[in-house]
Each structure stands twice: as C-alpha cells, then as structure tokens.
Design a protein around this motif. Structure first.
Motif, PDB file in Angstrom:
ATOM      1  N   ILE A   1       0.835  -1.199   0.000  1.00  0.00           N
ATOM      2  CA  ILE A   1       0.000   0.000   0.000  1.00  0.00           C
ATOM      3  C   ILE A   1       0.874   1.256   0.000  1.00  0.00           C
ATOM      4  O   ILE A   1       0.613   2.215  -0.742  1.00  0.00           O
ATOM      5  N   GLU A   2       1.921   1.267   0.803  1.00  0.00           N
ATOM      6  CA  GLU A   2       2.830   2.418   0.844  1.00  0.00           C
ATOM      7  C   GLU A   2       3.513   2.636  -0.508  1.00  0.00           C
ATOM      8  O   GLU A   2       3.662   3.781  -0.964  1.00  0.00           O
ATOM      9  N   LYS A   3       3.914   1.548  -1.163  1.00  0.00           N
ATOM     10  CA  LYS A   3       4.546   1.672  -2.478  1.00  0.00           C
ATOM     11  C   LYS A   3       3.558   2.213  -3.507  1.00  0.00           C
ATOM     12  O   LYS A   3       3.918   3.041  -4.355  1.00  0.00           O
ATOM     13  N   VAL A   4       2.311   1.769  -3.430  1.00  0.00           N
ATOM     14  CA  VAL A   4       1.289   2.240  -4.369  1.00  0.00           C
ATOM     15  C   VAL A   4       1.035   3.732  -4.158  1.00  0.00           C
ATOM     16  O   VAL A   4       0.929   4.501  -5.131  1.00  0.00           O
ATOM     17  N   ILE A   5       0.948   4.158  -2.904  1.00  0.00           N
ATOM     18  CA  ILE A   5       0.727   5.579  -2.619  1.00  0.00           C
ATOM     19  C   ILE A   5       1.871   6.422  -3.181  1.00  0.00           C
ATOM     20  O   ILE A   5       1.648   7.479  -3.788  1.00  0.00           O
ATOM     21  N   SER A   6       3.092   5.957  -3.011  1.00  0.00           N
ATOM     22  CA  SER A   6       4.238   6.684  -3.569  1.00  0.00           C
ATOM     23  C   SER A   6       4.145   6.762  -5.085  1.00  0.00           C
ATOM     24  O   SER A   6       4.417   7.817  -5.691  1.00  0.00           O
ATOM     25  N   PHE A   7       3.702   5.658  -5.708  1.00  0.00           N
ATOM     26  CA  PHE A   7       3.579   5.615  -7.161  1.00  0.00           C
ATOM     27  C   PHE A   7       2.516   6.595  -7.657  1.00  0.00           C
ATOM     28  O   PHE A   7       2.756   7.348  -8.609  1.00  0.00           O
ATOM     29  N   VAL A   8       1.324   6.594  -7.026  1.00  0.00           N
ATOM     30  CA  VAL A   8       0.245   7.450  -7.513  1.00  0.00           C
ATOM     31  C   VAL A   8       0.588   8.933  -7.308  1.00  0.00           C
ATOM     32  O   VAL A   8       0.219   9.785  -8.129  1.00  0.00           O
ATOM     33  N   GLN A   9       1.286   9.224  -6.231  1.00  0.00           N
ATOM     34  CA  GLN A   9       1.677  10.612  -5.995  1.00  0.00           C
ATOM     35  C   GLN A   9       2.725  11.067  -7.012  1.00  0.00           C
ATOM     36  O   GLN A   9       2.634  12.169  -7.553  1.00  0.00           O
TER      37      GLN A   9
END
Length: 305
Positions: free
Chosen positions: A229-237
């Motif tokens: 989830i943390e990696k996905v948030i970094s990606f979308v940002q």
C-alpha cells in the motif's frame, strides 16, 4: 515450512462439502463472526451502515460455493438479484461480488451465463456495479469467457485477477479497459500455473497494480499488506494518478486502523462484506492466508467453552 503445512490444511478443509453442511447448522462459530457480517442481508446492511459512518464503502458477497444442482444455482441467482434490488433502495455506496460456481458454472457454462445475464441486467437497471470473483484455476478460462460476453450488454461489470498466476500480467493487458480488483490469490494452485514464493508474488502484484493504474481504468487494490500500500501511494503521488480512478479494498474485520489512516489521507476504501449461511469455506481460506488469523478461531473456541 510450518506455514505451508498450515495453509494446505485449511485450504483442504475449505473444500469439504460435508464440513460446510455441518457449519450451516452451527451458525457463525469459532471466531467466524469477526470476519463474516452475519447470515442475512439485514446483518450485512447493519454492518454497511456502521462502516459508512466511518467513511468506508462496501462490496457485498452472499457466500455460497457448494452448489450441485440447477435449482440451487437459480436460488442463488434470485438471491443475487434480490440483493441488487435491496442495495438500490439503500443510500449507501455498495457493490456486489458474485462467484460463478454458486451460479452453476460447474454444472453448465451456458446455464451459468444465463444466470449471470439476468443478474447483470438487474444491475444495469439499478446502476449497481458487479464484480465477478475469481475462484480456483479450474474455472479461470470459463470466467474470462463469461466476462467478455457480459460486458457486451453492461460495461459496469468487472472481475478479479490473482497475482500469483504466472500469466496474470498477460491477461491484465488484454483486460486493459476493464475495471479490475487485483489480489495476490488465496487458493492452492500448482507450481505449473502459480508462483509459490511470496517475494515473487508481491513483486508481480505491484507490477500489475501500477500497469493498470497507468491505463486510467478503475483499479481496486485488494490487500492488507501495508508495504505494498505504501509503495502504491508513492507511485500514484509521483505519477499524478487521480484518486477517483482507484480504491483500496479490505476484507471485513481486518486492519481497521489502517483503513482509517487511508481514509484520513483522502483515499477511497471499500470493505468486502461477506454474509450468508455458507461461511465455512470463506473462513477456512482466511485462516490459510495468514497464521495470525488462527487467533480468531482460537478465541471463538475458548468463548464457546
């Protein structure tokens, strides 16, 4: 090794029809009420109302996997349509998840397709999104065939892709315009068709998520893994992915604190809410996924004693 043995044991139990029959007589026992909303639609709606007050939306799943006759499959079809009609009268944001084996896929594919056609027609009428759950690999190709035919009459229907399957990325690209729920995978599959190592599955899962997000098609990211989830948030940002093109999904009863953290950060979170008398197979798969889940069962047994 111990985790693999435990996982195999609970997955074996999940497929036992006899145990499911006994479980229907028990009611929600052994901690199952922690992760199954109840046995009726009213139970599920009460849970949905509670979740909505916390800023969460829902996807309902009327549990049922052990269907052996057309009569049972039609009953399940009628129940799904009734669920859609009930959802339509609610002010809450609720989707519907269905399993094709519950609707007769193991009996006859064309019969199952007709049942799904009736469900999708009702969903289109009431503007309820339907997600076809992905089951074990035996039914994989059949599920994709049925999905293709259904989307010709209603684009508001999607499915699930499991990251542990070796060809999942290829299928993801073919379904580039389909709303998808992406998961790691919960069934026991052979090494021939599925990755077995957690590290490989996690990497494949993340690649699938980012690939679909870049397509701009709605993506449901169904995981309790905070690292992903943390990696996905970094990606979308980093890539300016609009927040209305994806949501995080959690199973009911798991990681409520993380759910609230995501809501407070402005992300959409939808909770998978299972209900019904056929809770046993679902519960066993949740125990198989993580050894920590066994604590639910142990607490339930102690309380029963």
């Amino acid at each position: 090794m111990i985790h693999q043995m435990t996982r195999s044991f609970f997955l074996f139990l999940s497929s036992r029809t006899t145990l499911n029959t006994f479980a229907q007589k028990w009611g929600l026992k052994f901690g199952a009420s922690h992760i199954v909303a109840g046995q009726t639609m009213n139970d599920a709606l009460r849970v949905a109302e509670s979740l909505h007050s916390q800023g969460l939306t829902c996807i309902f799943d009327h549990l049922g996997e052990f269907v052996h006759s057309k009569e049972e499959a039609r009953e399940a079809t009628n129940a799904a349509i009734a669920t859609i009609e009930r959802i339509a009268t609610s002010p809450l944001d609720i989707h519907l998840s269905v399993k094709l084996t519950q609707l007769g896929l193991s009996i006859d594919e064309d019969f199952c397709l007709q049942n799904m056609t009736d469900i999708v027609a009702a969903a289109k009428k009431h503007q309820v999104f339907v997600c076809i759950d992905m089951e074990n690999y035996t039914h994989y190709e059949q599920t994709l065939r049925i999905l293709e035919k259904l989307r010709q009459q209603n684009e508001q229907v999607g499915t699930v892709l499991q990251a542990y399957l070796r060809h999942a990325m290829k299928d993801l690209k073919q379904l580039h315009d389909v709303p998808l729920r992406l998961v790691k995978g919960a069934y026991k599959e052979s090494e021939k068709v599925a990755f077995q190592k957690k590290e490989i599955i996690d990497e494949h899962f993340y690649r699938m998520i980012t690939t679909h997000l870049k397509e701009g098609v709605f993506t449901a990211i169904a995981t309790h893994d905070h690292r992903i989830i943390e990696k996905v948030i970094s990606f979308v940002q980093k890539n300016n992915i609009p927040t209305d093109t994806f949501e995080f999904q959690f199973l009911y009863g798991f990681r409520p604190n993380l759910q609230q953290q995501l809501v407070q950060q402005g992300y959409a979170v939808r909770i998978y809410v299972p209900f019904g008398k056929d809770w046993f197979g679902y519960f066993m798969r949740r125990l198989a996924e993580r050894p920590q889940n066994i604590s639910f069962a142990m607490r339930g047994l102690l309380q029963r004693k």
